[in-house]
Motif scaffolding. Structure first.
Motif, short mmCIF file in Angstrom:
data_model
loop_
_atom_site.label_atom_id
_atom_site.label_comp_id
_atom_site.label_asym_id
_atom_site.label_seq_id
_atom_site.Cartn_x
_atom_site.Cartn_y
_atom_site.Cartn_z
N ARG B 962 0.71 -1.26 -0.05
CA ARG B 962 -0.06 -0.05 0.19
C ARG B 962 0.68 1.29 -0.17
NH1 ARG B 962 -5.52 -0.95 1.85
NH2 ARG B 962 -5.61 -3.14 2.69
N ARG B 963 2.15 1.28 0.15
CA ARG B 963 2.86 2.28 0.25
C ARG B 963 2.55 3.34 -1.15
NH1 ARG B 963 8.93 0.08 1.13
NH2 ARG B 963 7.95 -1.41 -0.63
N GLY B 964 2.66 4.49 -0.88
CA GLY B 964 2.26 5.52 -1.88
C GLY B 964 0.80 5.64 -2.00
N THR B 965 -0.03 4.86 -1.37
CA THR B 965 -1.58 5.19 -1.44
C THR B 965 -2.09 5.92 -0.46
OG1 THR B 965 -2.17 3.10 -0.23
CG2 THR B 965 -1.84 2.84 -2.56
N ARG B 966 -3.22 6.37 -0.32
CA ARG B 966 -3.86 6.90 0.62
C ARG B 966 -4.95 6.26 1.35
NH1 ARG B 966 -5.26 13.10 -0.78
NH2 ARG B 966 -2.91 13.73 -1.39
N ALA B 967 -4.98 6.56 2.69
CA ALA B 967 -6.09 5.79 3.81
C ALA B 967 -6.50 7.01 4.48
CB ALA B 967 -5.41 4.67 4.35
N HIS B 968 -7.27 6.57 5.47
CA HIS B 968 -7.82 7.33 6.44
C HIS B 968 -7.59 6.87 7.65
CE1 HIS B 968 -10.13 9.60 3.59
NE2 HIS B 968 -9.91 8.53 2.75
N ILE B 969 -7.52 7.84 8.72
CA ILE B 969 -7.60 7.35 10.16
C ILE B 969 -8.71 7.50 10.77
CG2 ILE B 969 -4.97 7.77 10.72
CD1 ILE B 969 -5.89 10.26 12.37
N SER B 970 -9.31 6.66 11.81
CA SER B 970 -10.66 6.61 11.81
C SER B 970 -10.45 6.32 13.66
CB SER B 970 -11.54 5.55 11.25
OG SER B 970 -12.70 5.58 11.84
N ASP B 971 -10.82 7.43 14.22
CA ASP B 971 -10.84 7.10 15.60
C ASP B 971 -12.07 7.69 16.41
OD1 ASP B 971 -9.76 6.93 18.56
OD2 ASP B 971 -8.27 8.50 17.94
N PRO B 972 -13.23 7.08 16.32
CA PRO B 972 -14.40 7.68 16.84
C PRO B 972 -14.41 8.13 18.56
CG PRO B 972 -14.57 5.22 16.33
CD PRO B 972 -13.25 5.85 15.54
N LEU B 973 -13.47 7.35 19.27
CA LEU B 973 -13.45 7.55 20.63
C LEU B 973 -13.03 9.00 20.70
CD1 LEU B 973 -11.95 4.51 22.43
CD2 LEU B 973 -14.45 5.55 22.76
N ARG B 974 -11.87 9.34 20.03
CA ARG B 974 -11.49 10.92 20.36
C ARG B 974 -11.85 11.70 19.16
NH1 ARG B 974 -5.67 8.02 21.63
NH2 ARG B 974 -6.52 6.86 20.08
N ASN B 975 -12.84 11.18 18.22
CA ASN B 975 -13.46 12.04 16.98
C ASN B 975 -12.15 12.73 16.29
OD1 ASN B 975 -15.45 12.91 15.87
ND2 ASN B 975 -15.70 14.96 16.93
N ARG B 976 -11.60 11.73 15.96
CA ARG B 976 -10.30 12.28 15.07
C ARG B 976 -10.28 11.59 13.71
NH1 ARG B 976 -7.22 14.01 11.75
NH2 ARG B 976 -5.05 14.13 11.69
N PHE B 977 -10.69 12.06 12.56
CA PHE B 977 -10.80 11.35 11.29
C PHE B 977 -9.87 12.12 10.38
CE2 PHE B 977 -14.65 10.83 13.64
CZ PHE B 977 -14.85 9.43 13.63
N GLY B 978 -9.06 11.71 9.36
CA GLY B 978 -8.64 12.34 8.32
C GLY B 978 -7.63 11.49 7.62
N PRO B 979 -7.20 12.14 6.48
CA PRO B 979 -6.46 11.57 5.41
C PRO B 979 -4.92 11.19 5.74
CG PRO B 979 -6.72 13.63 4.57
CD PRO B 979 -7.45 13.54 5.92
N VAL B 980 -4.43 10.16 5.38
CA VAL B 980 -3.11 9.85 5.43
C VAL B 980 -2.40 9.17 4.26
CG1 VAL B 980 -3.25 9.66 8.10
CG2 VAL B 980 -3.78 7.50 6.69
N GLU B 981 -1.06 9.58 4.11
CA GLU B 981 -0.52 8.80 3.05
C GLU B 981 0.37 7.80 3.80
OE1 GLU B 981 2.21 11.14 0.73
OE2 GLU B 981 2.75 9.47 -0.35
#
Ligand code: ZN
Lengths: 98, 997
Positions: B962-981
């Motif tokens: 998956r190196r070089g691709t994008r994904a997302h972090i999903s952390d509902p407990l701390r309400n943190r969502f966002g894109p990562v590479e």
């Protein structure tokens, strides 16, 4: 529960670390027999009665002991060094030899 | 003087007034009072609300078996719920509150539960919360939905959230004879054993020794029994071989005659003395034990038997005789046995009017008739109580003719005015410890009780515990038991003479009066006789199933007052005799044990700490210390006004720009020595160590037997047969045990000795572009240039006159050196390095900067070697030697460990420039409302000063691909969502040019 360490005498179980079923047989290091390795790593006897166990006297002399313990009553019927020739060392110690 | 307090008698000190509050209202009591006795003296009848139905409840007993009067005691912010008011000794400032009521004890909104009647019958939870099979609230979701409301309504006290600041202790004790219980039997046993010269411990769960002697009103050796007991206890105090433990409950009887006890050292004090623990947990190894634990009086089961004002007969006798408190002014009694008559007379003498003694038996002995006459009580034999009246206090009872041969009621119910009803349903020996010790109790049909079994361990019973309910028997048995336990033989001296009221110890076999209304069996869990029968009708025939289905006997009192009653009702429903239905085996603890006492010195200020040799320097130089296991390590050396992130970013940046130094003394260090040391290391590490030259170090990886990664570190070859192994800080102990196990058990033929030397060495790691220049400025006796000290080379020299060993290796990715000196010189060498580093801009850095630089380099630690990852998952397969077997080599290539789809180590870069969270999940498709399908998780994260970005290490499914691709972090407990590479884990200087220099 008390375990009588051949070096240190009767000590509370809190001084010891359980190191597993003493019936396990480790295959030769180069063995490729996966079934034998699997049995060694995962299979454990679970008898209701006398059980052959390895305990380390981690809070004392750190020797590993082969302990026969009744799993129903915690009665311990025998304790010996897991390393065979320790028996000689203990006897020497008891007799005041070095 | 309060209306219910008698003018004289008992052990309370009427001249000493104690002030306390209950539910916010101020009250007074006297020294010697329990919370229960003091509140009763103040005319309080309502102590709490019941578990399910929120029925008003008073106090049922006077001791440890209390099921109703549970309170929460507050000490500052710390709240201790579910304590029996009968066991709380009052002190000035005691703050207690009632439980399980809303909004207040007197006006409880949930009391409406009882109007529903059958609503909360046995098995209610099991039946109701199966939930619909489909839809949004299917199956357990429905329970989760309802749970929120039910938890609030049903239950006991609320636990606090404030940390418990009290200190707890553990104590190991050894004795020849442990005597449990200090009634006449226990006192005699302790004395007899002590006179034989035995080392004796006498434990008593109450504050005062004497047990029933304190309230029986009997005479022993011509003096009041309470005085006799006080004298006997006083004499025992004079013995050097006797230890007296008041306020100490023996709660567990384990194998090898090991007993566990809880001593409540300061609960009765306004504040503990200096260094005093709140509780002390005793582990007592006794050669033999005398069980003189007495017996519990049983309630009778009849409608309204739980109304405030209904109490056990002996409890009221105890309140009158021991505390000088009358449970009522117009008292009625309801009994199936003789002991209640003595209680009636005691209460009459204390000043109450005895309005009636209702007895299920038709035939009464002439002695009982005389006692009833003396108490001026109306004797209603062949009668039963069929109802009680009143609200928050009792106003009267209804009685009817009763035929105990068939349980039939006859004739008109008649009313009797009374403000207190005492019941006695016979006595059950307190056999809990004997049962814990391993044997099955035996039913005695005459006593209608389970009597202690034959001992399977070294104990002897005495007194009411054995079913011998008279004081004379207790005294004789106690002495015999004490003598026998101490290995002595009988002496023919006369026994103390007891004058007691007459009485037959055998009750009539009547447990329940069947009439309309709720008849409670288990007061604390609100289990009624009808619940038990319902369970029977629904097919629960085993007593173990009955308990689980109805929750009978499963509350905090563990059914001390209800077990036999439940069993008797079940037996009747089954049409079987009680012994065929069986009894449940008692298990530890006998009564509630504080978790703090079990943890004892492992927490709080008695917990051991490990400090590095440079600890004081760190603290003096502004380090914020961080606890890692037992160790304390600098987290940051913060400047004024800096956040943690600003501090570590500054430290890491300065290290990469000039140089930084960090204390690494906590790393595990093991000397591996002997002719076969190299061979041994070849077997425990995945890579070769026998080929390592003397004076060089190598990075090594260990696997577990099952082929998963275990630990990593560098090992230095100091001599042909002499290696110094380093381990991660957290695994130092585990690695040591691992090595010892193989040497002792598996390969005893190897001539190798391993020694833990972690505490012998102080270690400082100094890294950065200027690190070598700093060493050159302060090291004597050796060169430190590239020729003398290449990568992974080791030299010996001196710093400021102290011998040091220097190895050039790098965790930070910089040109770096680890400088080891004897632990005692650690601070000396550290200060010399700091001094030498001043002209070069050397900074001290802590764990945060250390972690940041290792994340930038992509090195693994315990967060990635988490017991589930393999060497391949961590891209360490280059370390797996193919030339030799090693621990784990046979198992590491198993199908599941090499299959696709495993979590692999990768790097992540935050694309929204926001911090990442450790433990956050990684997903392909972001769905904040309904997070699903995690493909991995973050193991470590930081702000990288080298990259100017928020980065993380993560374990991601098929991560390499998956190196070089994008994904997302999903952390509902701390309400943190966002894109990562997703990137390689080697963020910084991937070819290692900086550390190789
Ligand atoms: Zn030992």
């Amino acid at each position: 529960m008390l375990i009588t360490c051949p070096y240190c005498g009767p000590r509370d179980v809190i001084e010891f670390t359980y190191q597993g079923d003493g019936n396990r047989e480790r295959p030769q290091p180069a063995s490729q027999n996966l079934d034998a390795w699997n049995a060694y790593v995962y299979d454990r006897l679970n008898p209701a009665g006398d059980h052959n166990e390895i305990w380390q006297h981690s809070g004392g002399c750190r020797a590993h002991l082969r302990v026969v313990r009744n799993t129903l009553t915690h009665e311990i019927s025998s304790v010996a060094f897991a390393r065979g020739d320790h028996k000689v060392a203990a006897r020497h110690k008891a007799e005041g030899k070095t | 003087m309060s209306p219910r307090r008698t003018d004289a008698g008992g052990r309370v000190d009427r001249l000493r007034t104690i002030r306390f509050t209950f539910d916010g209202a101020p009250y007074t009591g006297h020294a010697g009072d329990t919370l229960a006795s003091a509140l009763l003296a103040n005319g309080v009848t309502l102590f709490g609300r019941s578990f399910k139905y929120h029925r008003p409840r008073g106090v049922l007993t006077a001791g440890v078996e209390e099921p109703n009067a549970l309170v929460t005691v507050l000490r500052g912010e710390v709240r201790e719920p579910n304590i029996a008011a009968t066991m709380v000794e009052i002190y000035d400032g005691l703050t207690a509150v009632s439980q399980n009521r809303f909004p207040s004890l007197a006006w409880d909104i949930n009391a409406a539960n009882q109007l529903g009647g059958k609503l909360l019958s046995a098995g209610f939870y099991y039946k109701t919360f199966m939930g619909p099979a489909i839809g949004p609230l299917k199956s357990t979701r429905f329970w989760m939905f309802c749970e929120h409301f039910i938890r609030r309504a049903a239950g006991l006290g609320r636990a606090g959230t404030a940390a418990d600041t009290a200190r707890y202790e553990r104590m190991n004790a050894f004795c020849d004879v442990l005597v449990v219980g200090s009634g006449p039997a226990g006192l005699m046993a302790a004395r007899a054993a002590a006179d034989q010269g035995a080392r004796v411990i006498l434990s008593e769960l109450e504050p005062h020794f004497g047990g029933s002697a304190n309230w029986s009103g009997e005479t022993i050796d011509g003096m009041p029994a309470a005085d006799w007991a006080a004298r006997a206890a006083g004499q025992l105090e004079g013995y050097d071989n006797v230890r007296l433990l008041p306020r100490t409950t023996v709660w567990g009887y384990y194998d090898g005659n090991t007993l566990a006890a809880l001593e409540r050292v300061t609960d009765h004090k306004e504040r503990p003395g200096k260094g005093e623990p709140r509780h002390r947990y005793w582990i007592i190894r006794a050669k033999s034990v005398v069980l003189a634990t007495g017996s519990f009086e049983r309630p009778l089961v009849f409608p309204g038997n739980d109304r405030p004002g209904v109490m056990l007969a002996h409890a009221a006798e105890r309140y009158a005789n021991e505390y000088g408190v009358l449970a009522g002014n117009r008292i009625a009694l309801f009994t199936n046995n003789d002991s209640a008559y003595r209680s009636a007379l005691a209460l009459k003498k204390a000043g109450a009017a005895i309005v009636a003694i209702v007895d299920v038996r038709t035939e009464l002995s002439s002695e009982m008739r005389e006692l009833a006459d003396e108490a001026e009580a109306k004797s209603l034999s062949g009668h039963a109580v069929v109802a009680t009246e009143g609200g928050k206090a009792l106003s009267g009872i209804k009685v009817q003719r009763f035929d105990m041969t068939n349980g039939a009621l006859a004739g008109e119910a008649r009313s009797i005015q009374a403000d207190c009803l005492l019941m006695s349903g016979g006595w059950s020996p307190t056999i809990h410890l004997a049962s814990q010790a391993g044997a099955k109790a035996e039913w005695n049909a005459a006593r209608q009780a389970f009597l202690p079994p034959k001992p399977t361990q070294q104990w002897i019973g005495a007194g009411a515990f054995t079913g011998s309910f008279s004081t004379a028997e207790a005294i004789a048995e106690g002495r015999a038991a004490g003598l026998s336990a101490a290995g002595g033989t009988g002496t023919p001296t006369a026994l103390p003479v007891v004058e007691a009221a007459p009485g037959d110890p055998d009750p009539a076999p009547v447990f329940e009066i069947k009439a309309d209304g709720k008849s409670f069996v288990d007061f604390q869990h609100d289990v009624t006789a009808e619940d038990v029968r319902l369970a029977h009708r629904e097919g629960f025939i085993s007593v173990e199933h009955l308990k689980r289905y109805t929750t009978l006997g499963m509350a905090t009192d563990q059914g001390k007052s209800s077990n036999i009653l439940g069993l008797a009702i079940m037996a009747e429903a089954l049409g079987k005799p009680i012994p065929e239905v069986g009894t449940t085996r008692f298990r530890p603890p006998f009564s509630a044990v504080s978790i703090g006492s079990l943890a004892a010195e492992r927490f709080g200020d008695l917990r051991p700490e490990r400090l590095t040799p440079m600890h004081d320097w760190h603290v003096a130089n502004g380090a914020t210390m961080y606890s890692a296991g037992l160790w304390y390590r600098p987290m940051i050396y913060g400047h004024a006004g800096e956040t943690i992130e600003q501090a570590y970013v500054r430290e890491a940046k300065a290290t990469r720009e000039s140089a930084g130094i960090v204390d690494v003394s906590t790393l595990g260090k093991i000397a591996v020595q002997g002719p076969d040391a190299a061979e041994f290391l070849d077997r425990v590490y995945t890579n070769m160590f026998s080929t390592l030259a003397v004076g060089k170090a190598r990075y090594g990886l260990m696997l577990r037997e099952d082929g998963l990664a275990f630990d990593d570190g560098t090992t230095w070859r100091l001599g042909q047969q002499d290696f110094l192994m380093t381990t991660t800080t957290a695994n130092a102990g585990k690695v040591m045990q691992h090595l010892e196990y193989f040497l002792d058990v598996v390969w005893p033929e190897l001539r190798v000795h391993v020694t833990s030397v972690t505490d012998e060495w102080a270690g400082a790691a100094i890294g950065g572009p200027k690190a070598r220049a700093i060493l050159a400025a302060c090291v004597t006796g050796t060169a430190v240039d590239n020729a003398a000290l290449p990568f992974m080379g080791i030299v010996h020299g001196k710093i400021s006159g102290v011998p040091v060993m220097i190895c050039r290796l790098s965790f930070s990715g910089e040109m770096a050196f680890e400088v080891y000196s004897g632990a005692g010189y650690g601070t000396h060498v550290w200060e010399a390095l700091i001094e030498a580093g001043k002209p070069f801009g050397l900074v001290t850095y802590g764990l945060e900067a250390l972690g940041t630089m290792r994340i930038e380099k992509g090195h693994v630690t315990g967060a990635e070697i988490d017991g589930r990852t393999t060497a391949r998952d961590l891209h360490l397969d280059w370390m797996l030697s193919k030339k030799k077997p090693f621990i784990g080599s046979a198992m590491m290539d198993r199908e599941g460990l090499i299959a696709p789809g495993r979590l692999e180590l990768v790097g992540l870069i935050s694309l929204d420039n926001q911090p990442l969270n450790g433990g956050a999940h990684i997903v392909e498709d972001l769905d904040e409302a309904n997070p699903h399908d995690s493909i991995g998780h973050i193991t470590a994260c930081c702000y990288s000063p080298a990259l100017g970005k928020y980065i993380a290490l993560a374990l991601v499914k098929d991560g390499m691909a998956r190196r070089g691709t994008r994904a997302h972090i999903s952390d509902p407990l701390r309400n943190r969502f966002g894109p990562v590479e997703i990137v390689s884990n080697h963020f910084f200087d991937p070819d290692g040019s900086r550390m190789h220099g």
